[in-house]
Design a protein around this motif. Sequence first.
Motif, mmCIF file in Angstrom:
data_model
loop_
_atom_site.group_PDB
_atom_site.id
_atom_site.type_symbol
_atom_site.label_atom_id
_atom_site.label_comp_id
_atom_site.label_asym_id
_atom_site.label_seq_id
_atom_site.Cartn_x
_atom_site.Cartn_y
_atom_site.Cartn_z
ATOM 1 N N LEU A 54 0.834 -1.206 0.000
ATOM 2 C CA LEU A 54 0.000 0.000 0.000
ATOM 3 C C LEU A 54 0.867 1.253 0.000
ATOM 4 O O LEU A 54 0.574 2.225 -0.710
ATOM 5 N N PHE A 55 1.940 1.244 0.793
ATOM 6 C CA PHE A 55 2.866 2.378 0.786
ATOM 7 C C PHE A 55 3.469 2.578 -0.597
ATOM 8 O O PHE A 55 3.596 3.707 -1.079
ATOM 9 N N PHE A 56 3.856 1.494 -1.246
ATOM 10 C CA PHE A 56 4.473 1.584 -2.568
ATOM 11 C C PHE A 56 3.542 2.244 -3.578
ATOM 12 O O PHE A 56 3.906 3.221 -4.241
ATOM 13 N N VAL A 57 2.349 1.693 -3.710
ATOM 14 C CA VAL A 57 1.449 2.204 -4.746
ATOM 15 C C VAL A 57 0.956 3.607 -4.403
ATOM 16 O O VAL A 57 0.749 4.444 -5.298
ATOM 17 N N LEU A 58 0.766 3.900 -3.108
ATOM 18 C CA LEU A 58 0.355 5.244 -2.710
ATOM 19 C C LEU A 58 1.451 6.252 -3.009
ATOM 20 O O LEU A 58 1.179 7.346 -3.535
ATOM 21 N N SER A 59 2.700 5.906 -2.701
ATOM 22 C CA SER A 59 3.815 6.802 -2.999
ATOM 23 C C SER A 59 3.901 7.067 -4.496
ATOM 24 O O SER A 59 4.074 8.212 -4.932
ATOM 25 N N GLY A 60 3.775 6.000 -5.299
ATOM 26 C CA GLY A 60 3.822 6.173 -6.747
ATOM 27 C C GLY A 60 2.687 7.044 -7.247
ATOM 28 O O GLY A 60 2.876 7.897 -8.126
ATOM 29 N N TYR A 219 3.476 1.356 -10.996
ATOM 30 C CA TYR A 219 2.048 1.118 -11.179
ATOM 31 C C TYR A 219 1.259 2.254 -10.522
ATOM 32 O O TYR A 219 0.191 2.650 -11.016
ATOM 33 N N GLY A 220 1.788 2.792 -9.432
ATOM 34 C CA GLY A 220 1.181 3.973 -8.821
ATOM 35 C C GLY A 220 1.287 5.189 -9.734
ATOM 36 O O GLY A 220 0.341 5.980 -9.850
ATOM 37 N N PHE A 221 2.446 5.361 -10.399
ATOM 38 C CA PHE A 221 2.612 6.421 -11.390
ATOM 39 C C PHE A 221 1.545 6.293 -12.489
ATOM 40 O O PHE A 221 0.965 7.291 -12.937
ATOM 41 N N LEU A 222 1.331 5.051 -12.933
ATOM 42 C CA LEU A 222 0.345 4.809 -13.992
ATOM 43 C C LEU A 222 -1.061 5.169 -13.523
ATOM 44 O O LEU A 222 -1.841 5.776 -14.270
ATOM 45 N N ALA A 223 -1.382 4.828 -12.276
ATOM 46 C CA ALA A 223 -2.696 5.177 -11.736
ATOM 47 C C ALA A 223 -2.888 6.686 -11.687
ATOM 48 O O ALA A 223 -3.979 7.195 -11.956
ATOM 49 N N ALA A 224 -1.820 7.433 -11.359
ATOM 50 C CA ALA A 224 -1.907 8.893 -11.336
ATOM 51 C C ALA A 224 -2.227 9.427 -12.728
ATOM 52 O O ALA A 224 -3.032 10.356 -12.887
ATOM 53 N N TYR A 225 -1.603 8.836 -13.747
ATOM 54 C CA TYR A 225 -1.869 9.247 -15.141
ATOM 55 C C TYR A 225 -3.321 8.968 -15.510
ATOM 56 O O TYR A 225 -4.006 9.823 -16.092
ATOM 57 N N PHE A 230 -8.263 10.411 -17.444
ATOM 58 C CA PHE A 230 -9.629 9.896 -17.588
ATOM 59 C C PHE A 230 -10.397 10.139 -16.289
ATOM 60 O O PHE A 230 -10.991 9.218 -15.726
ATOM 61 N N TYR A 231 -10.377 11.388 -15.856
ATOM 62 C CA TYR A 231 -10.934 11.723 -14.542
ATOM 63 C C TYR A 231 -12.410 11.353 -14.431
ATOM 64 O O TYR A 231 -12.850 10.824 -13.407
ATOM 65 N N SER A 281 -4.489 -4.761 -7.852
ATOM 66 C CA SER A 281 -5.686 -4.932 -7.020
ATOM 67 C C SER A 281 -5.805 -3.808 -5.996
ATOM 68 O O SER A 281 -6.902 -3.316 -5.716
ATOM 69 N N LEU A 282 -4.682 -3.375 -5.444
ATOM 70 C CA LEU A 282 -4.702 -2.289 -4.459
ATOM 71 C C LEU A 282 -5.007 -0.952 -5.121
ATOM 72 O O LEU A 282 -5.738 -0.114 -4.576
ATOM 73 N N LEU A 283 -4.468 -0.734 -6.317
ATOM 74 C CA LEU A 283 -4.687 0.544 -7.009
ATOM 75 C C LEU A 283 -6.133 0.703 -7.475
ATOM 76 O O LEU A 283 -6.609 1.831 -7.627
ATOM 77 N N LEU A 284 -6.824 -0.403 -7.682
ATOM 78 C CA LEU A 284 -8.232 -0.308 -8.065
ATOM 79 C C LEU A 284 -9.090 0.267 -6.936
ATOM 80 O O LEU A 284 -10.229 0.688 -7.168
ATOM 81 N N LEU A 285 -8.546 0.305 -5.715
ATOM 82 C CA LEU A 285 -9.254 0.919 -4.592
ATOM 83 C C LEU A 285 -9.143 2.439 -4.614
ATOM 84 O O LEU A 285 -9.920 3.136 -3.968
ATOM 85 N N PHE A 286 -8.158 2.958 -5.350
ATOM 86 C CA PHE A 286 -7.832 4.382 -5.267
ATOM 87 C C PHE A 286 -8.900 5.315 -5.817
ATOM 88 O O PHE A 286 -9.066 6.420 -5.278
#
Length: 377
Positions: A54-60, A219-225, A230-231, A281-286
């Motif tokens: 969670l820390f990893f993907v959140l940081s990204g 993968y966190g960077f990708l989620a930010a994009y 696609f807001y 799976s974790l990033l889909l929660l974001f």
Amino acid sequence: MYINNKHRIFGLDIIRASAILLVLCSHSTLLLFPNQNNIYTTVVQFFGTVGVDLFFVLSGYLIGGILLKQIKEGKVKFKDFLYFWVRRWFRTLPNYVLILILNILLFYFLHEKIIENVIYFFVFLQNFSSPHPDFFTESWSLSIEEYAYIIGPLILFSLILCFKNYSKKALYVAMLLIIICIITFLRINYHSNHNIISHHDWSKHIRKVVIYRIDSIYYGFLAAYLAQTFYATWNRYKHWFLALGVLLFLGVHSCIFIFKIQPENAQLFFNVFYLPLLSISLLLLFPFFSAWKKGGLFKSTITKISVLSYALYLINYSLVLLTIQNFINVEAKSVMIKLLILFLYWFLSFGLSYVLFVYYERPMTKLRDLKFFKEIK
């Protein structure tokens, strides 16, 4: 403890607070039952590892958002990336170096020797391409984060220099794909040339090594994009994404549990696919949590835990837990004494983290706003 809530997103504070509490609960089992391995301790320790992911993907997600903001504002010169690094380093390095030095001194006091190759820890090379030494073990994840913040922006800047007429956001995506593909290839190469004999062996040689693990941040960077580009979709279908993330997480781990899938009998799955699936799976929660702006009764407490999370992560294990274990044979104590020791562990972890944050971390972070550093821009 004063907290500026102006730019905070409560849902992301929930994720960060949950991550550090999962880590602390996991470490609590190591404190009380260091030599026991049953279903209960295994489950708690598993969720502790999920806390680190969670820390990893959140940081990204957060750092990727900062880079995208730079791109949007046209801040893509080297001095802009240098300013980005300066701000990150003032946020992360002072705490890390201080706690590292304290660990070195404590280790010398307890064992009358200096850890071998300790200089590697000062430049985050202790687990760059090989297993992490048995010293300041929580720092394995910090090496992964630091190199993620360096390598990605460097590749992005290089792409911008080479392809000046291309969309900067497209080059951002290209940077992500390059890194994710390279790390995936490195894991495949490791899989082809090594034999994993246990879950511990897999964790030591794959999960906690920079060159095999750094893609989790991206993968966190990708989620930010995706969140910015696609807001409308990101926000409209946030409940569907939440459900999909929970189903993916539960589905993967239910299969692992039901079919007794382990690194030693399913090496390709664990070496190549498991960690990316966990990150996704974790990033889909974001989408759901990034839209959660308002807090309830426990908002203040959750936000404070979130703010203290970095200090808590650095302090709780090597400085507090291992020191307690060095002087007290916790496993041999009665239930009541164990509960008192557990309370002491949590009290010292939070108390020392509060002191570190208020009197060192926050003042050091504020230094990045000095005029000297702003002139880098």
